[in-house]
Design a protein around this motif. Structure first.
Motif, PDB file in Angstrom:
ATOM      1  N   PHE A 495       0.838  -1.199   0.000  1.00 47.40           N
ATOM      2  CA  PHE A 495       0.000   0.000   0.000  1.00 47.40           C
ATOM      3  C   PHE A 495       0.873   1.249   0.000  1.00 47.40           C
ATOM      4  O   PHE A 495       1.830   1.352   0.761  1.00 47.40           O
ATOM      5  N   THR A 496       0.521   2.173  -0.870  1.00 44.35           N
ATOM      6  CA  THR A 496       1.188   3.473  -0.903  1.00 44.35           C
ATOM      7  C   THR A 496       0.284   4.479  -0.212  1.00 44.35           C
ATOM      8  O   THR A 496      -0.827   4.731  -0.678  1.00 44.35           O
ATOM      9  N   PRO A 497       0.713   5.057   0.907  1.00 44.08           N
ATOM     10  CA  PRO A 497      -0.189   5.924   1.684  1.00 44.08           C
ATOM     11  C   PRO A 497      -0.703   7.131   0.912  1.00 44.08           C
ATOM     12  O   PRO A 497      -1.817   7.583   1.143  1.00 44.08           O
ATOM     13  N   GLU A 498       0.106   7.650  -0.027  1.00 45.27           N
ATOM     14  CA  GLU A 498      -0.347   8.809  -0.797  1.00 45.27           C
ATOM     15  C   GLU A 498      -1.503   8.445  -1.731  1.00 45.27           C
ATOM     16  O   GLU A 498      -2.308   9.304  -2.090  1.00 45.27           O
ATOM     17  N   ILE A 499      -1.579   7.181  -2.135  1.00 46.09           N
ATOM     18  CA  ILE A 499      -2.619   6.744  -3.066  1.00 46.09           C
ATOM     19  C   ILE A 499      -3.807   6.150  -2.330  1.00 46.09           C
ATOM     20  O   ILE A 499      -4.964   6.409  -2.655  1.00 46.09           O
ATOM     21  N   GLU A 500      -3.548   5.334  -1.311  1.00 43.99           N
ATOM     22  CA  GLU A 500      -4.617   4.687  -0.548  1.00 43.99           C
ATOM     23  C   GLU A 500      -4.435   4.960   0.946  1.00 43.99           C
ATOM     24  O   GLU A 500      -4.127   4.053   1.720  1.00 43.99           O
ATOM     25  N   PRO A 501      -4.603   6.193   1.364  1.00 45.70           N
ATOM     26  CA  PRO A 501      -4.258   6.560   2.744  1.00 45.70           C
ATOM     27  C   PRO A 501      -5.074   5.836   3.807  1.00 45.70           C
ATOM     28  O   PRO A 501      -4.531   5.423   4.829  1.00 45.70           O
ATOM     29  N   LEU A 502      -6.374   5.668   3.589  1.00 48.20           N
ATOM     30  CA  LEU A 502      -7.203   5.063   4.633  1.00 48.20           C
ATOM     31  C   LEU A 502      -6.959   3.560   4.750  1.00 48.20           C
ATOM     32  O   LEU A 502      -6.992   3.002   5.850  1.00 48.20           O
ATOM     33  N   ASN A 503      -6.721   2.905   3.629  1.00 49.08           N
ATOM     34  CA  ASN A 503      -6.407   1.480   3.687  1.00 49.08           C
ATOM     35  C   ASN A 503      -5.070   1.251   4.384  1.00 49.08           C
ATOM     36  O   ASN A 503      -4.917   0.351   5.223  1.00 49.08           O
ATOM     37  N   TYR A 504      -4.111   2.067   4.011  1.00 49.92           N
ATOM     38  CA  TYR A 504      -2.793   1.999   4.648  1.00 49.92           C
ATOM     39  C   TYR A 504      -2.909   2.241   6.153  1.00 49.92           C
ATOM     40  O   TYR A 504      -2.324   1.508   6.965  1.00 49.92           O
ATOM     41  N   ALA A 505      -3.670   3.241   6.539  1.00 51.59           N
ATOM     42  CA  ALA A 505      -3.831   3.568   7.958  1.00 51.59           C
ATOM     43  C   ALA A 505      -4.546   2.453   8.707  1.00 51.59           C
ATOM     44  O   ALA A 505      -4.232   2.167   9.865  1.00 51.59           O
ATOM     45  N   MET A 506      -5.525   1.821   8.059  1.00 48.97           N
ATOM     46  CA  MET A 506      -6.251   0.744   8.713  1.00 48.97           C
ATOM     47  C   MET A 506      -5.318  -0.399   9.089  1.00 48.97           C
ATOM     48  O   MET A 506      -5.370  -0.933  10.204  1.00 48.97           O
TER      49      MET A 506
END
Length: 705
Positions: A495-506
């Motif tokens: 996961f790249t946080p800049e592209i999928e921030p909420l998935n990454y954070a989860m």
């Protein structure tokens, strides 16, 4: 709504205007694949030409291309396609209506240089577009939509229109429609149906649903009640239905057809206007065909196909986001009739070719429909259990129909099976079913291609981590928590946080929970594990902000406060302990401030317990203070502790009359704090504390003092 948007998109493309740039937004790859395939079919040789038009013998083509990740430049790729297919440059024979580009979401797992190469190419659209005669349709998800808006304003200025589709991620596979498009594309550019699971992300709520599950932990003599959010699994599709057992080896009784017609009519009655008229026409044509074919004494492929058509109709409505209990029930009943006729005897099987009756797909769809029904709010616990068991049996039947070459389908079914077993564990035999869930997810990861199905692979790892976490609550805690940490850690890499921030954070939040839990099982001091948990929470909070994801932010803040509290207990130096207690208070307070804007049912942690925990932290700071500490600040901390205890007690008193144990624990905290007021400040201090106690609670407090 999706149907209307699709019609607008198709109409826009059908105008055959040159050099138009359209953007289609869809987070659900399954729905996206269906729409892409439909466009390719609908826009090929379907434009009406009058007899006066000299080009009415042209072959109209609408081409699908997968983005070339080695050189992510849509215009260059389209020009290369013409180079590889020079016959389509014959304008007297062919007309290229446009190109749709898919696979942009795959850039998420590419190096940042590749991602920025794509953005850079978009910025040059004004120059590149002059080399192109056709229109372009880009299929993107919402994270990429936001990125393009911010990072490629030049491209955004040139786009003609945007079409946003809604739909939850789902593993229900689209059945392949025959395309009238000539076989002009190579395997690289052709679109085959892809199974895209829950995009954790999940998607209407892009973030997966986080389950509510609490763990109470005693900390020395100070009973800190810890309500940690357990890891969030990847959410699969949803559907429902309950069916009576059908008589075996008997033709379809008339009452079943009447029942099916009644269900269809009930669903149609919910609509109005043109939509109702269209639904009536489409569905009753199918029912009429079923009625006519049903008069025969012997089953025929046509009857099974008619039932399948009815099931597909409602299945597709569910995929488009129009989920209703009636649609789910109709789809299940129709598909079960297909399976009944197909498996009734070997003679029936011989009449059906896989292209006519895709048994594997139908078994998967049936299993998913039952799984969704088990999650319906209206379903009772006993009904949900029945639906889940049927779902698991059907997934297992589908797995039994797979041939060795269908690795992607096998992985998808195993992933679905893992989720179904996880749900079943909430009803019975938790340890056994979580073990089966882990095994199913592990099997899925063995057959998923990390490169071509990166998001699917990552979401499966997240689910595997969650299954391990839950299994750890029942057996071999250390080993299974280590398994959860390993799965979450690997998932983060995709996961790249800049592209999928909420998935990454989860997933960072899930990783923090796993580290925190593992720390509780270590006999030696576990500062390292708690610090890793804190690092994971802080990383998650970079993207789980109060503005973007307030509920998720509050949950992670609550987890962070708990971890700071426990970390403080690992140190002997009073100054360090006091600093960590202050950090715990800050994290808890931020969680509470956010939570106060939502109803308790929306929260995934216990607000009243958080009040108590803040009170405990303030009290602990006073106890840790040395004799030379500022008395005014100690008094202020004691008053804060008392105030938060009272907030918790009042909340339990007003909202939950059954919370006897919680209220008694809080009363004990109040009494202890009032005694500390007396010990430090004498009778005057005690009176200050007693003045804050509500009159209805004061007699009880006085007797305990």
């Amino acid at each position: 709504m999706n149907w209307q948007i699709y019609q607008r998109l198709k109409q826009a493309l059908s105008l055959n205007l040159r050099r138009q740039i359209f953007i289609a937004v869809c987070d659900n790859q399954q729905l996206r694949n269906n729409l892409v395939e439909n466009l390719e079919v609908d826009l090929t040789n379907t434009i009406d030409y009058t007899e006066k038009t000299p080009n009415n013998n042209k072959n109209i083509l609408f081409v699908t291309l997968n983005l070339n990740l080695n050189n992510p430049n849509p215009v260059t790729q389209i020009n290369q396609w013409f180079t590889e297919n020079p016959e389509y440059k014959k304008t007297q024979e062919y007309q290229i209506l446009g190109f749709q580009i898919i696979g942009i979401e795959s850039l998420t797992k590419q190096p940042s240089t590749v991602q920025w190469s794509f953005i850079s190419n978009l910025k040059k659209i004004e120059t590149n577009l002059s080399t192109l005669e056709s229109s372009i349709l880009l299929w993107i998800n919402r994270p990429w939509l936001n990125t393009i808006k911010k990072s490629a304003p030049e491209f955004w200025h040139w786009h003609t229109g945007i079409f946003e589709f809604e739909g939850d991620p789902t593993p229900i596979a689209p059945r392949k429609n025959k395309s009238s498009l000539p076989n002009q594309q190579t395997s690289k550019s052709s679109l085959s149906p892809k199974i895209s699971p829950p995009s954790i992300n999940t998607v209407r709520p892009l973030m997966a649903l986080e389950q509510k599950s609490y763990t109470t932990i005693d900390v020395e003599s100070k009973n800190l009640t810890v309500h940690l959010l357990p890891p969030a699994p990847q959410k699969l599709p949803e559907l429902p239905i309950g069916i009576d057992q059908e008589p075996e080896n008997t033709p379809l009784p008339k009452w079943e057809l009447v029942e099916l017609a009644n269900l269809v009519w009930s669903e149609i009655s919910r609509k109005s206007g043109e939509e109702k008229t269209s639904l009536e026409k489409q569905q009753f044509q199918i029912l009429k065909q079923i009625q006519d074919l049903n008069k025969s004494k012997y089953p025929s492929p046509e009857l099974a196909i008619a039932y399948q058509a009815l099931g597909d109709f409602h299945r597709d409505r569910v995929l488009a986001g129009e989920v209703s209990e009636q649609s789910l029930i109709i789809a299940i009943r129709a598909y079960e009739m297909v399976i009944e006729w197909t498996f009734e005897d070997a003679g029936n099987m011989s009449q059906f070719s896989p292209s006519q009756i895709p048994v594997l797909d139908i078994l998967n769809d049936l299993a998913t429909l039952y799984w969704m029904l088990s999650r319906q709010i209206k379903s009772s616990k006993s009904d949900s259990l029945v639906y889940l068991e049927r779902s698991i049996i059907l997934y297992q039947m589908a797995i039994g129909e797979i041939n060795p070459s269908q690795e992607e389908t096998y992985a998808r079914l195993q992933k679905n099976l893992g989720l179904a077993y996880g749900d079943l564990a909430n009803y019975q035999e938790a340890e056994k079913n979580w073990q089966k869930s882990v095994m199913a997810y592990q099997e899925a990861t063995l057959y998923l291609d990390k490169v071509t199905h990166t998001q699917d692979y990552a979401s499966t790892l997240n689910n595997l981590g969650t299954a391990y976490w839950n299994l750890a609550q029942h057996t071999q805690a250390v080993a299974h928590l280590q398994g959860a940490i390993s799965a979450y850690t690997e998932a983060i890499d995709y996961f790249t946080p800049e592209i999928e921030p909420l998935n990454y954070a989860m997933i960072q939040n899930n990783l923090g929970i796993a580290y925190w839990n593992l720390a509780q099982f270590q006999q030696q001091p576990s500062e390292t594990l708690m610090l890793k948990a804190i690092d994971a929470y802080l990383e998650a909070l970079k993207y789980r902000t109060p503005e973007i994801a307030p509920l998720a932010c509050a949950a992670t803040k609550n987890n962070l406060g708990t971890t700071y509290w426990h970390l403080a207990k690992q140190f002997e130096e009073h100054q360090i302990r006091s600093q960590l207690f202050h950090q715990a208070i800050a994290a808890y307070s931020e969680a509470v401030n956010i939570a106060q804007h939502f109803s308790p049912s929306e929260l995934t942690f216990d607000l009243l317990t958080a009040y108590n925990n803040i009170g405990l932290a303030y009290y602990q700071i006073v106890i840790e203070a040395n004799i030379t500490s500022d008395k005014d600040s100690q008094m202020s901390n004691l008053e804060s502790a008392l105030n938060y205890y009272l907030l918790a007690y009042t909340g339990w008193q007003q909202t939950n009359i059954d919370a006897v144990e919680e209220k008694e624990t809080t009363v004990n905290y109040l009494v202890r704090t009032i005694r500390t007021f007396y010990n430090k400040y004498g009778i005057q201090g005690q009176n200050v504390a007693l003045a804050k106690i509500p009159s209805n609670l004061l007699p009880k407090i006085l007797t305990m003092l």
